[in-house]
Design a protein around this motif. Structure first.
Motif, PDB file in Angstrom:
ATOM      1  N   MET A 193       0.834  -1.204   0.000  1.00  0.00           N
ATOM      2  CA  MET A 193       0.000   0.000   0.000  1.00  0.00           C
ATOM      3  C   MET A 193       0.868   1.253   0.000  1.00  0.00           C
ATOM      4  O   MET A 193       0.566   2.233  -0.693  1.00  0.00           O
ATOM      5  CB  MET A 193      -0.931   0.001   1.218  1.00  0.00           C
ATOM      6  N   ALA A 194       1.952   1.220   0.768  1.00  0.00           N
ATOM      7  CA  ALA A 194       2.836   2.390   0.848  1.00  0.00           C
ATOM      8  C   ALA A 194       3.522   2.672  -0.472  1.00  0.00           C
ATOM      9  O   ALA A 194       3.895   3.817  -0.760  1.00  0.00           O
ATOM     10  CB  ALA A 194       3.874   2.171   1.944  1.00  0.00           C
ATOM     11  N   LEU A 195       3.698   1.637  -1.302  1.00  0.00           N
ATOM     12  CA  LEU A 195       4.378   1.793  -2.592  1.00  0.00           C
ATOM     13  C   LEU A 195       3.414   1.880  -3.773  1.00  0.00           C
ATOM     14  O   LEU A 195       3.845   1.885  -4.919  1.00  0.00           O
ATOM     15  CB  LEU A 195       5.344   0.620  -2.805  1.00  0.00           C
ATOM     16  N   SER A 196       2.124   1.936  -3.482  1.00  0.00           N
ATOM     17  CA  SER A 196       1.144   2.035  -4.567  1.00  0.00           C
ATOM     18  C   SER A 196       1.202   3.420  -5.208  1.00  0.00           C
ATOM     19  O   SER A 196       1.847   4.340  -4.688  1.00  0.00           O
ATOM     20  CB  SER A 196      -0.264   1.760  -4.023  1.00  0.00           C
ATOM     21  N   PHE A 238       0.417  -8.628  -3.861  1.00  0.00           N
ATOM     22  CA  PHE A 238      -0.202  -7.390  -3.412  1.00  0.00           C
ATOM     23  C   PHE A 238       0.194  -6.200  -4.286  1.00  0.00           C
ATOM     24  O   PHE A 238      -0.605  -5.284  -4.520  1.00  0.00           O
ATOM     25  CB  PHE A 238       0.153  -7.108  -1.950  1.00  0.00           C
ATOM     26  N   ARG A 239       1.416  -6.212  -4.803  1.00  0.00           N
ATOM     27  CA  ARG A 239       1.843  -5.148  -5.719  1.00  0.00           C
ATOM     28  C   ARG A 239       1.037  -5.176  -7.004  1.00  0.00           C
ATOM     29  O   ARG A 239       0.742  -4.135  -7.585  1.00  0.00           O
ATOM     30  CB  ARG A 239       3.338  -5.288  -6.019  1.00  0.00           C
ATOM     31  N   LYS A 240       0.704  -6.378  -7.463  1.00  0.00           N
ATOM     32  CA  LYS A 240      -0.122  -6.510  -8.660  1.00  0.00           C
ATOM     33  C   LYS A 240      -1.526  -5.995  -8.428  1.00  0.00           C
ATOM     34  O   LYS A 240      -2.147  -5.370  -9.298  1.00  0.00           O
ATOM     35  CB  LYS A 240      -0.175  -7.975  -9.088  1.00  0.00           C
ATOM     36  N   VAL A 241      -2.040  -6.267  -7.227  1.00  0.00           N
ATOM     37  CA  VAL A 241      -3.415  -5.873  -6.902  1.00  0.00           C
ATOM     38  C   VAL A 241      -3.498  -4.387  -6.587  1.00  0.00           C
ATOM     39  O   VAL A 241      -4.448  -3.698  -7.007  1.00  0.00           O
ATOM     40  CB  VAL A 241      -3.926  -6.691  -5.690  1.00  0.00           C
ATOM     41  N   MET A 242      -2.521  -3.863  -5.859  1.00  0.00           N
ATOM     42  CA  MET A 242      -2.542  -2.472  -5.408  1.00  0.00           C
ATOM     43  C   MET A 242      -1.683  -1.581  -6.303  1.00  0.00           C
ATOM     44  O   MET A 242      -0.645  -1.056  -5.891  1.00  0.00           O
ATOM     45  CB  MET A 242      -2.051  -2.375  -3.960  1.00  0.00           C
ATOM     46  N   LYS A 243      -2.070  -1.422  -7.514  1.00  0.00           N
ATOM     47  CA  LYS A 243      -1.284  -0.626  -8.467  1.00  0.00           C
ATOM     48  C   LYS A 243      -1.495   0.852  -8.222  1.00  0.00           C
ATOM     49  O   LYS A 243      -2.472   1.281  -7.684  1.00  0.00           O
ATOM     50  CB  LYS A 243      -1.692  -0.990  -9.907  1.00  0.00           C
TER      51      LYS A 243
END
Length: 243
Positions: A193-196, A238-243
């Motif tokens: 989330m912080a890197l979205s 999570f990175r894929k989901v939270m773009k």
């Protein structure tokens, strides 16, 4: 060792007797936070601590000194009797004010002891709730002492001594335990989330400034090979989901 005790009971009866018995098995300095005397206003759900930073909480002047005591302690003791099958309103209100720690955990080197008493039932569920909250704060290991006194002024001295001695030895050892898979999972939720592309700024700043984004878990805590792999896979998803 330095311990901070957060007492969520409005009075000093069985729960406090349990805390005092546990203290007799611990070596170090103790600082007490009696929530009944703190006069913390009710959390109004403004989300400012999460969205803008904990210093934007309208009750920051009440909460920060307690959080600072936790930061300066080696371990935490949190106590509450069961009220209507939950923690007391005093403790729940304090925990509500720490909601930002779910997003920005920082107590990865701390250990905790949870003390819960009840006249009837609910003690294990209440201890579990406090345990889960502390783990979201990042707390490394949580010990629990629960007791149903049946409405009498009594405590289980034998069990209190057993658990508190184990807790004290662990605190003194300085050993950091491997986190549970669920803790690793949530670490990667907040990191992703912080890197979205559209993060909560307070979260982004926290994770970047502490360099937590470049670790599979808190750098002070070792992960075995399986948990490292699990962490990497979860973060990828999570990175894929939270773009």
């Amino acid at each position: 060792m330095n311990y901070v005790i957060i007492n969520g009971s409005p009075r000093k009866k069985n729960t406090w007797k349990m805390v005092k018995q546990a203290k007799s098995n611990l070596k170090g300095n103790f600082e007490e936070v009696q929530l009944m005397k703190e006069n913390i206003p009710l959390c109004n759900g403004c989300f400012k601590c999460i969205m803008e930073g904990e210093d934007k909480c309208p009750h920051f002047d009440k909460i920060k000194p307690i959080i600072d005591k936790i930061r300066n302690a080696d371990a935490i003791i949190i106590a509450s009797p069961v009220y209507a099958m939950n923690v007391t309103a005093l403790l729940k209100n304090f925990l509500d004010h720490t909601a930002y720690l779910y997003h920005r955990p920082e107590f990865f080197t701390k250990k905790a002891l949870v003390v819960v008493s009840t006249a009837g039932a609910g003690q294990k569920d209440v201890a579990k709730y406090i345990d889960e909250t502390l783990r979201h704060w990042g707390v490394n290991k949580v010990y629990k002492i629960t007791y149903a006194c049946g409405g009498k002024d009594s405590i289980d001295v034998e069990n209190i001594n057993k658990v508190s001695k184990k807790f004290g030895s662990d605190v003194e050892s300085g050993k950091l335990h491997s986190p549970k898979f669920g803790d690793v999972l949530f670490y990667n939720v907040w990191k992703a989330m912080a890197l979205s592309k559209d993060p909560i700024e307070a979260d982004r700043d926290f994770w970047l400034e502490r360099d937590l984004v470049n670790h599979d878990f808190a750098p002070e805590v070792r992960l075995n090979t399986v948990k490292k792999l699990f962490s990497k896979v979860m973060f990828f998803i999570f990175r894929k989901v939270m773009k």
